[in-house]
Design an enzyme around this catalytic site. Structure first.
Site, mmCIF file in Angstrom:
data_model
loop_
_atom_site.group_PDB
_atom_site.id
_atom_site.type_symbol
_atom_site.label_atom_id
_atom_site.label_comp_id
_atom_site.label_asym_id
_atom_site.label_seq_id
_atom_site.Cartn_x
_atom_site.Cartn_y
_atom_site.Cartn_z
ATOM 1 N N ASP A 106 0.849 -1.182 0.000
ATOM 2 C CA ASP A 106 0.000 0.000 0.000
ATOM 3 C C ASP A 106 0.896 1.247 0.000
ATOM 4 O O ASP A 106 1.865 1.308 -0.769
ATOM 5 C CB ASP A 106 -0.934 -0.073 1.211
ATOM 6 C CG ASP A 106 -2.042 0.956 1.208
ATOM 7 O OD1 ASP A 106 -2.934 0.855 0.345
ATOM 8 O OD2 ASP A 106 -2.025 1.857 2.068
ATOM 9 N N TYR A 233 -3.083 10.014 2.936
ATOM 10 C CA TYR A 233 -4.113 10.650 2.122
ATOM 11 C C TYR A 233 -3.925 12.141 1.890
ATOM 12 O O TYR A 233 -3.905 12.618 0.753
ATOM 13 C CB TYR A 233 -5.495 10.347 2.719
ATOM 14 C CG TYR A 233 -5.725 8.859 2.740
ATOM 15 C CD1 TYR A 233 -5.924 8.155 1.561
ATOM 16 C CD2 TYR A 233 -5.681 8.131 3.929
ATOM 17 C CE1 TYR A 233 -6.087 6.776 1.558
ATOM 18 C CE2 TYR A 233 -5.845 6.750 3.941
ATOM 19 C CZ TYR A 233 -6.045 6.086 2.743
ATOM 20 O OH TYR A 233 -6.183 4.724 2.742
ATOM 21 N N HIS A 294 -6.605 -6.858 -1.864
ATOM 22 C CA HIS A 294 -5.682 -5.813 -1.420
ATOM 23 C C HIS A 294 -4.809 -6.288 -0.260
ATOM 24 O O HIS A 294 -3.761 -5.699 0.008
ATOM 25 C CB HIS A 294 -6.495 -4.586 -0.996
ATOM 26 C CG HIS A 294 -5.681 -3.352 -0.760
ATOM 27 N ND1 HIS A 294 -4.949 -2.731 -1.754
ATOM 28 C CD2 HIS A 294 -5.482 -2.607 0.358
ATOM 29 C CE1 HIS A 294 -4.339 -1.670 -1.253
ATOM 30 N NE2 HIS A 294 -4.641 -1.569 0.027
#
Length: 316
Positions: A106, A233, A294
């Site tokens: 990730d 983010y 994922h």
């Protein structure tokens, strides 16, 4: 799990938590550093740490600053990917490690490749799960996706805080694990928030137990989500650009679950399947897991462990 030991080291003024497994290797060549993503912490690598330690490697998995048991920075909203790179360098220096393998998932993949670009002499090889090296320049997936795209929502100051704040940390992690285990990008309609995409009756993925969820929940209860919302983010929208690079020449492996929702991000599947990622990483091998989500390292730990060990033993 009894094989895994824990300690704290002082890095750039913060006490960072480090999980370790395996005897101290005589040579740096047998050291593997695992870098987690979100909504994860060191614990997401529990299967791989034991796997590589049993095979004779030393496994090290830090909690990123502001995650898990590591101290949060004084101003989480100013945390950047460069801080993560600098923390990793400081960890290696503190532990006296000249050169290591990096295994990342990730957003950890961004950190790993930034580190390999800036400190290539410290890297024996890079393995990433779910995320390849990205082309230089701004990351602007939001421009091609609806307003309800989860990253766009979480980048909006206060919105994720209000959304997450309706639940305890364990429930937030539960919902994100369920969402990120699916093969579709989480996108909320205009009148709903991201947490509303999961109902109370939705089961956990079959490979993820309530006990494992409780472990994550306890650690996020301690850390909260303040730093996690910043990196990855919010820092992505703050003029963040992946670095310019001619080539990352170390050996590299991408393990890609074909049911990972990230493949649905604009341009990503073509970028990976066409081999364009190899323009930046010429020694890159790509392995697809047809049923992989994922979270392939938790979904299929034995298969992923074998792929990691095959790579490590080839390049040690």
């Amino acid at each position: 799990m009894d094989q895994i030991e824990h300690k704290f080291i002082k890095v750039q003024g913060l006490n960072l938590h480090i999980a370790e497994a395996g005897a101290d290797a005589d040579a740096d060549a047998r050291v593997v550093v695992f870098l987690h993503g979100f909504p994860e912490i060191w614990y997401s690598w529990r299967h791989q740490m034991v796997g590589v330690a049993t095979a004779g490697f030393r496994a090290i998995a830090p909690d990123c600053r502001g995650y898990g048991l590591s101290d949060p920075p004084a101003e989480p909203e100013k945390t950047s990917f460069q801080d993560m790179v600098d923390d990793l360098l400081a960890i290696l220096d503190h532990l006296g490690l000249a050169k290591v393998f990096l295994v990342a998932k990730d957003f950890g993949a961004l950190t790993a490749y930034m580190f390999a670009i800036q400190h290539q002499e410290r890297v024996s090889g890079v393995i990433t799960l779910g995320v390849p090296i990205l082309p230089p320049g701004p990351i602007e997936f939001h421009k091609y996706l609806p307003e309800g795209f989860y990253i766009s929502r979480w980048q909006e100051p206060g919105r994720a805080e209000a959304d997450f704040g309706r639940f305890d940390a364990k429930t937030v992690v539960r919902n994100i694990y369920i969402l990120f285990s699916r093969s579709e990008i989480p996108i909320a309609p205009e009148n709903k928030e991201i947490m509303d995409l999961v109902s109370d009756s939705t089961p956990l993925p079959p490979w993820f137990t309530e006990e494992e969820l409780a472990a994550y929940g306890a650690l996020y209860e301690k850390s909260g989500f303040r730093t996690a919302l910043q990196v990855p983010y919010r820092t992505l929208r703050e003029n963040f650009s992946t670095p310019e690079v001619t080539a990352v020449k170390v050996p590299a492996l991408l393990i890609m679950g074909d049911k990972d929702y990230f493949l649905k991000f604009p341009g990503i599947e073509d970028y990976i399947r066409s081999g364009k990622a190899k323009d930046l990483v010429p020694n890159l091998e790509i392995i697809h897991l047809p049923e992989g989500s994922h979270f392939v390292q938790e979904q299929s730990p034995e298969e992923v462990n074998q792929l990691i060990l095959t790579f490590l033993n080839k390049h040690v």
